[in-house]
Design an enzyme around this catalytic site. Structure first.
Site, PDB file in Angstrom:
ATOM      1  N   HIS A   1       1.645   6.710  -1.011  1.00  0.00           N
ATOM      2  CA  HIS A   1       0.727   5.900  -0.205  1.00  0.00           C
ATOM      3  C   HIS A   1      -0.547   5.663  -1.005  1.00  0.00           C
ATOM      4  O   HIS A   1      -1.231   6.610  -1.385  1.00  0.00           O
ATOM      5  CB  HIS A   1       0.411   6.638   1.095  1.00  0.00           C
ATOM      6  CG  HIS A   1      -0.136   5.758   2.158  1.00  0.00           C
ATOM      7  ND1 HIS A   1      -1.472   5.434   2.221  1.00  0.00           N
ATOM      8  CD2 HIS A   1       0.460   5.126   3.187  1.00  0.00           C
ATOM      9  CE1 HIS A   1      -1.671   4.650   3.271  1.00  0.00           C
ATOM     10  NE2 HIS A   1      -0.512   4.444   3.872  1.00  0.00           N
TER      11      HIS A   1
ATOM     12  N   HIS B   1       0.813  -1.218   0.000  1.00  0.00           N
ATOM     13  CA  HIS B   1       0.000   0.000   0.000  1.00  0.00           C
ATOM     14  C   HIS B   1       0.846   1.266   0.000  1.00  0.00           C
ATOM     15  O   HIS B   1       0.315   2.359  -0.151  1.00  0.00           O
ATOM     16  CB  HIS B   1      -0.944   0.021   1.208  1.00  0.00           C
ATOM     17  CG  HIS B   1      -0.238   0.253   2.496  1.00  0.00           C
ATOM     18  ND1 HIS B   1       0.502  -0.725   3.114  1.00  0.00           N
ATOM     19  CD2 HIS B   1      -0.139   1.360   3.269  1.00  0.00           C
ATOM     20  CE1 HIS B   1       1.030  -0.222   4.218  1.00  0.00           C
ATOM     21  NE2 HIS B   1       0.650   1.039   4.339  1.00  0.00           N
TER      22      HIS B   1
END
Length: 163
Positions: free
Chosen positions: A84, A69
């Protein structure tokens, strides 16, 4: 769904490019206080319309989180950027995220990094915002957001200023 390299103009260590197609907003508008308050550094986010996340600058992938992620990209002049993918998507444990790079790999602006299945992530109740924060300013003194609103992957959206 594939993920092709974004066409980007020649890069300078002082600019950051959009990591995906979508709506660019200041990091202060991200609905997560850790990002919005600048705890991790200055930056921006793109609310994506396409799940292909590409490199926002030239550099080396120094870290990929096990759940895919997020990753850290180190560039010239000591600049380090956290990319992110989504908010709280660490909880997905890698589901709906396909990484195309490895730690230690050199990348150029527009190199595909991660493919996000936007519909599947949203169906599990997570936001898909792609957040770019400058976690290491190196020799730079601040970040100036140049574009907000609709952007294309690879478009210049921010500039790092010298002190």
């Amino acid at each position: 769904m594939g993920c092709a390299a974004a066409g980007a103009p020649a890069v300078s260590a002082l600019v950051l490019h959009a990591p995906c197609e979508g709506r660019c907003v200041p990091v202060s508008e991200v609905p997560d206080p850790v990002f919005a308050e600048g705890t991790l550094g200055p930056g921006f986010a793109v609310v994506p319309t396409n799940g292909c996340v590409v490199a926002p600058m030239d550099g080396t992938i120094t870290h990929i989180m096990p759940s895919r992620h997020g990753l850290i990209l180190s560039g010239r002049d000591g600049v380090g950027v956290l990319i992110h993918c989504g908010i709280d998507t660490v909880q997905l444990d890698g589901r709906h995220l396909e990484a195309f790079v490895e730690a230690g790999q050199q990348v150029d602006v527009g190199t595909p990094l991660v493919l996000m299945d936007l519909d599947a992530i949203a169906a599990e109740g997570y936001r898909t915002d792609v957040i770019v924060v400058v976690s290491e300013m190196g020799e730079m003194g601040g970040l100036e957001l140049l574009e907000t609103g609709d952007v294309e992957a690879g478009e210049v959206v921010a500039r790092l200023r010298r002190p």
